[in-house]
Motif scaffolding. Structure first.
Motif, short mmCIF file in Angstrom:
data_model
loop_
_atom_site.label_atom_id
_atom_site.label_comp_id
_atom_site.label_asym_id
_atom_site.label_seq_id
_atom_site.Cartn_x
_atom_site.Cartn_y
_atom_site.Cartn_z
N ALA A 157 6.08 2.45 1.46
CA ALA A 157 4.90 1.60 1.65
C ALA A 157 5.07 0.77 2.91
O ALA A 157 6.16 0.28 3.20
CB ALA A 157 4.71 0.67 0.45
N ARG A 158 4.01 0.62 3.67
CA ARG A 158 4.00 -0.30 4.81
C ARG A 158 3.62 -1.67 4.27
O ARG A 158 2.45 -2.07 4.33
CB ARG A 158 3.00 0.19 5.85
N VAL A 159 4.59 -2.38 3.73
CA VAL A 159 4.33 -3.67 3.09
C VAL A 159 4.01 -4.71 4.17
O VAL A 159 4.66 -4.77 5.20
CB VAL A 159 5.55 -4.11 2.26
N PHE A 160 2.97 -5.53 3.92
CA PHE A 160 2.65 -6.60 4.87
C PHE A 160 2.04 -7.79 4.15
O PHE A 160 1.66 -7.70 2.98
CB PHE A 160 1.72 -6.09 5.99
N PRO A 196 0.82 -1.23 0.00
CA PRO A 196 0.00 0.00 0.00
C PRO A 196 0.85 1.27 0.00
O PRO A 196 0.92 1.98 0.99
CB PRO A 196 -0.80 -0.15 1.29
#
Lengths: 227, 227
Positions: A185-188, A173
């Motif tokens: 981005a806060r990748v998860f 995101p």
């Protein structure tokens, strides 16, 4: 805050004029089934390692054909080196890119993912989707191949040992930066912690287990609710 | 880029010392079942409207008891006004907060969500989790109640008409800003576009529909893969 810092994406326009800017990337391209390519052993003896088509074949031999529109990320174990710059770049000369030694993707593997598996995004746990020594020839074939094909690149991913190599869903995101060439981005990832309970046979045998069942690929619609 | 710009969160520490900073918020608190409280009609005749406990009761009457650890967001229709500052703040005096008129939550409703439904986060499609006229008394009860209870606030959410009032999963992937009091987030929702095909009876009757089935609440594990 610069656009290409920490865990971030490269928008296709980063290398190729006319391609998507950060705010133009369809949100459907910013998530997908997670495909983790573990090359930790290979990298130990070769910091200039590049993920090959053969590595992708080995993944498919183990897990079956890759789902379309996946997010494929190399796990080289490199994120253990954060935030030590000398270790990350494999060089004490932080201003001399041609001295860099860190692994990434081979352009043949990236091309295969694009042509054969319609990949959504390609990521690394290192500084670049082109390996450190790409700077020597000043050619960055993975970057340009990704850009030309409107595929997102993701750099400086971490904690990949926590994600199953197959079966997760990965979200990227990135902030919707107007006119951006990339962005943080806060990748998860999400995944089922009881995958053995989620096959169809088990569910049909035991209706109560329905409520433990999640096929992430059926999360068909994403909806932006930000500005 | 400031922390409290565009679609962003307020970390609990924003109002209450010792509570979570942006990078300290557990990632499990940054997603949850989506609960959209539609007050568009009420707001039309009253720009100072605050969501009441009764509004929450009406939601439960329609959809059943709220799931725990939800993300509850007011849909006041306000995002249609972006980016017109005079319309957003309901005032031509942009530097005079006591002149502001925009809707938000009543502190009683926020308290109910915290105490009775263990809410993960409370959001608005307006500039603040306290309504515009809160500035007159310079008391911001929703902000302080959220902060004191380590609950995340979300401001300037948009596109809420696209999300079902019940049944979505909302993600609030704020950038992991070190020492932050808040931060920008690419907020998004996922939901099933064929919910009628996803009930247990239909699945048991037709095994092929299994592959359309998703209970998002069973996505138990989230895993950060950013720095």
């Amino acid at each position: 805050m610069p656009e290409h810092m920490g865990t971030h994406i490269d928008a296709p326009v980063h290398t190729t004029q006319g391609m998507w800017k950060t705010d133009q990337i369809p949100i459907e391209k910013l998530y997908g089934p997670g495909v983790i390519i573990n090359v930790k052993e290979k990298v130990k003896s070769n910091p200039d390692y590049r993920v090959t088509v053969e590595d992708l074949m080995m993944w498919e031999k183990k897990f079956g054909e890759m789902p379309r529109h996946a997010i494929a990320i190399m796990n080289s174990g490199w994120s253990d080196k954060y935030p030590n710059k000398t270790q990350i770049f494999g060089s004490t000369q932080h201003d001399n890119a041609s001295s860099f030694h860190f692994p990434s993707w081979h352009v043949d593997a990236v091309t295969w993912l694009i042509n054969k598996r319609q990949i959504n995004a390609v990521g690394v746990d290192t500084p670049s989707t082109d390996f450190g020594q790409a700077s020597v020839s000043a050619s960055f074939p993975c970057h340009t191949t990704l850009g030309r094909n409107n595929v997102v690149g993701i750099e400086y991913v971490a904690n990949l040992d926590k994600v199953p190599e197959n079966g997760s869903t990965i979200y990227v995101p990135v902030l919707k930066l107007f006119d951006g060439s990339g962005g943080p981005a806060r990748v998860f990832a999400t995944y089922d912690d009881e995958p053995n309970k989620t096959n169809a046979a088990a569910i049909l045998a035991n209706p109560t287990s329905l409520f433990r069942f999640a096929i992430y690929f059926s999360m068909i619609l994403l909806c932006e609710i930000g500005l």
